[in-house]
Design a protein around this motif. Structure first.
Motif, PDB file in Angstrom:
ATOM      1  N   UNK A  53     -36.532 -99.094  13.786  1.00  0.00           N
ATOM      2  CA  UNK A  53     -36.012 -98.333  14.927  1.00  0.00           C
ATOM      3  C   UNK A  53     -35.743 -96.893  14.497  1.00  0.00           C
ATOM      4  N   UNK A  54     -35.797 -95.989  15.477  1.00  0.00           N
ATOM      5  CA  UNK A  54     -35.484 -94.583  15.236  1.00  0.00           C
ATOM      6  C   UNK A  54     -34.201 -94.283  15.996  1.00  0.00           C
ATOM      7  N   UNK A  55     -33.196 -93.803  15.272  1.00  0.00           N
ATOM      8  CA  UNK A  55     -31.911 -93.489  15.893  1.00  0.00           C
ATOM      9  C   UNK A  55     -31.783 -91.972  15.955  1.00  0.00           C
ATOM     10  N   UNK A  56     -31.653 -91.426  17.155  1.00  0.00           N
ATOM     11  CA  UNK A  56     -31.566 -89.969  17.317  1.00  0.00           C
ATOM     12  C   UNK A  56     -30.243 -89.578  17.961  1.00  0.00           C
ATOM     13  N   UNK A  57     -29.897 -88.298  17.819  1.00  0.00           N
ATOM     14  CA  UNK A  57     -28.698 -87.773  18.472  1.00  0.00           C
ATOM     15  C   UNK A  57     -27.421 -88.041  17.696  1.00  0.00           C
TER      16      UNK A  57
ATOM     17  N   UNK B  63     -31.917 -87.063   8.731  1.00  0.00           N
ATOM     18  CA  UNK B  63     -32.610 -85.776   8.761  1.00  0.00           C
ATOM     19  C   UNK B  63     -32.085 -84.943   9.918  1.00  0.00           C
ATOM     20  N   UNK B  64     -31.917 -83.637   9.661  1.00  0.00           N
ATOM     21  CA  UNK B  64     -31.412 -82.774  10.727  1.00  0.00           C
ATOM     22  C   UNK B  64     -32.559 -82.345  11.630  1.00  0.00           C
ATOM     23  N   UNK B  65     -32.255 -82.133  12.899  1.00  0.00           N
ATOM     24  CA  UNK B  65     -33.262 -81.713  13.872  1.00  0.00           C
ATOM     25  C   UNK B  65     -32.956 -80.290  14.314  1.00  0.00           C
ATOM     26  N   UNK B  66     -33.893 -79.709  15.069  1.00  0.00           N
ATOM     27  CA  UNK B  66     -33.715 -78.344  15.576  1.00  0.00           C
ATOM     28  C   UNK B  66     -32.445 -78.225  16.402  1.00  0.00           C
ATOM     29  N   UNK B  67     -32.161 -79.284  17.145  1.00  0.00           N
ATOM     30  CA  UNK B  67     -31.038 -79.222  18.084  1.00  0.00           C
ATOM     31  C   UNK B  67     -29.685 -79.330  17.386  1.00  0.00           C
ATOM     32  N   UNK B  68     -29.688 -79.519  16.055  1.00  0.00           N
ATOM     33  CA  UNK B  68     -28.423 -79.642  15.336  1.00  0.00           C
ATOM     34  C   UNK B  68     -27.946 -81.073  15.217  1.00  0.00           C
ATOM     35  N   UNK B  69     -28.670 -81.997  15.842  1.00  0.00           N
ATOM     36  CA  UNK B  69     -28.308 -83.404  15.712  1.00  0.00           C
ATOM     37  C   UNK B  69     -29.092 -84.011  14.542  1.00  0.00           C
ATOM     38  N   UNK B  70     -28.787 -85.268  14.232  1.00  0.00           N
ATOM     39  CA  UNK B  70     -29.446 -85.934  13.110  1.00  0.00           C
ATOM     40  C   UNK B  70     -30.207 -87.173  13.573  1.00  0.00           C
ATOM     41  N   UNK B  71     -31.300 -87.455  12.844  1.00  0.00           N
ATOM     42  CA  UNK B  71     -32.165 -88.589  13.155  1.00  0.00           C
ATOM     43  C   UNK B  71     -32.284 -89.460  11.912  1.00  0.00           C
ATOM     44  N   UNK B  72     -32.396 -90.767  12.112  1.00  0.00           N
ATOM     45  CA  UNK B  72     -32.581 -91.655  10.971  1.00  0.00           C
ATOM     46  C   UNK B  72     -33.453 -92.837  11.383  1.00  0.00           C
ATOM     47  N   UNK B  73     -34.269 -93.338  10.435  1.00  0.00           N
ATOM     48  CA  UNK B  73     -35.060 -94.542  10.672  1.00  0.00           C
ATOM     49  C   UNK B  73     -34.359 -95.708   9.985  1.00  0.00           C
ATOM     50  N   UNK B  74     -34.403 -96.857  10.628  1.00  0.00           N
ATOM     51  CA  UNK B  74     -33.743 -98.024  10.046  1.00  0.00           C
ATOM     52  C   UNK B  74     -34.592 -99.265  10.252  1.00  0.00           C
ATOM     53  N   UNK B  75     -34.433-100.235   9.343  1.00  0.00           N
ATOM     54  CA  UNK B  75     -35.099-101.532   9.465  1.00  0.00           C
ATOM     55  C   UNK B  75     -34.047-102.598   9.686  1.00  0.00           C
ATOM     56  N   UNK B  76     -34.321-103.491  10.612  1.00  0.00           N
ATOM     57  CA  UNK B  76     -33.395-104.587  10.884  1.00  0.00           C
ATOM     58  C   UNK B  76     -34.198-105.736  11.495  1.00  0.00           C
ATOM     59  N   UNK B  77     -33.606-106.939  11.629  1.00  0.00           N
ATOM     60  CA  UNK B  77     -34.351-108.044  12.241  1.00  0.00           C
ATOM     61  C   UNK B  77     -34.876-107.671  13.630  1.00  0.00           C
TER      62      UNK B  77
END
Ligand SMILES: [Zn+2]
Ligand SMILES: [Zn+2]
Ligand SMILES: [Zn+2]
Length: 313
Positions: free
Chosen positions: A168-172, A203-217
């Motif tokens: 999953x990709x978690x943004x904001x 990872x930081x984004x242009x908008x100043x928020x952060x994004x992360x990728x995660x693995x889960x069931x």
């Protein structure tokens, strides 16, 4: 001179006239009165407010046909792997004996396995005990626990409870979010064990928020990426991390990748390639480091390189 300079500077292109068919649609619908239902079938006659949505839907539809996205699906069964280790062979223990011992010691009906277990052989000869049903995870967990209790120690028989994972990709996320915090949020809100959650670097984004990728069931990933009720099907799910409500999107399933030759469609144990690339970086193809610590400016694909070289000589 001034005048010519002014003439040379590019002037903004005049906007094309506003499309008139939207207004026409309104007037047509109004004029036709009682035949609204039939009129709405004609795309030109869709009222202006509804038009963009309708167009979006058709675009999404054609996209789907061209390249089908491989979104992970929830597994329809849960499995337990039973493997005899080399120590078992030394003792003369066979799968037949171990399976018989398991069958007379474990009451699968009491555990909650409905409809019996399907036994299959894995690539390395181990036994895959499949409990049918999308919600059979709990029963499979119990089966694994029982088998560990009644069978010889873990040096002889290995009992594994494999769980299909998704990304999953978690943004904001905000700047105070940490990997540990995100993992805890995924586990508690996705209804899975913390040990099953892996979170990458923020990872930081242009908008100043952060994004992360995660693995889960897979089940947790689907649950978290499901949009709140009443929202369109393609909008993201929500994850509360600290003060912030972050967005969750399910990522496409990636192809099975070989760690030895970097090819797809097979695993390390059954690699048919004559080339061993296991010492190379997966990202840049250079030896001496791994992709996680790769500092190369641009990624470099060794597989494409090999194909090119074969074409030249
Ligand atoms: Zn391979
Ligand atoms: Zn590298
Ligand atoms: Zn490539």
């Amino acid at each position: 001179m001034n005048a010519t300079k002014q003439a040379q500077t590019p002037q903004p292109r005049p906007l094309p006239p506003a499309p008139s068919n939207m207004n026409e649609a309104w007037t047509t619908v109004v004029r036709r009165g009682g035949r609204k239902a039939q009129a709405s079938l004609d795309p030109r006659l869709v009222p202006a407010a509804a038009a963009p949505q309708a167009m979006g839907r058709t675009v999404a539809g054609t996209k789907k046909k061209g390249r089908k996205p491989r979104k992970p699906r929830a597994p329809r069964s849960a499995a337990v792997v039973l493997e005899l280790l080399p120590a078992a062979k030394e003792k003369g223990l066979t799968y037949g004996e171990v399976m018989a011992q398991a069958r007379c010691s474990v009451d699968i009906d009491a555990i909650g396995v409905e409809g019996g277990i399907r036994v299959r052989h894995t690539a390395n000869g181990a036994r895959l005990l499949e409990c049918p049903g999308a919600d059979s995870g709990v029963a499979a967990d119990k089966l694994a626990t029982r088998l560990r209790e009644i069978l010889p120690d873990s040096q002889v028989v290995r009992i594994e409870r494999p769980v299909r994972m998704a990304e999953i990709k978690v943004t904001g996320l905000d700047e105070c979010a940490t990997k540990v915090e995100v993992a805890a949020a995924i586990a508690s809100q996705g209804n899975c064990a913390l040990a099953q959650v892996k979170v990458g670097e923020l990872r930081s984004c242009y908008s100043g928020t952060f994004t992360v990728w995660a693995r889960c069931p897979v089940q947790a990933a689907i649950l978290l990426a499901t949009p709140p009720q009443g929202r369109p099907a393609d909008s993201p799910g929500k994850l509360r991390v600290g003060w912030v409500i972050a967005h969750v999107q399910l990522q496409e399933a990636r192809p099975w990748r070989c760690l030895r030759c970097f090819g797809t469609g097979h695993g390390l144990a059954r690699c048919p390639s004559s080339v061993d690339r296991s010492g190379l970086c997966f990202r840049c193809g250079q030896p001496g480091h791994k992709a996680a610590s790769c500092t190369a400016a641009a990624p470099h694909c060794v597989l494409c390189d090999a194909v090119k070289r074969r074409a030249l000589f």
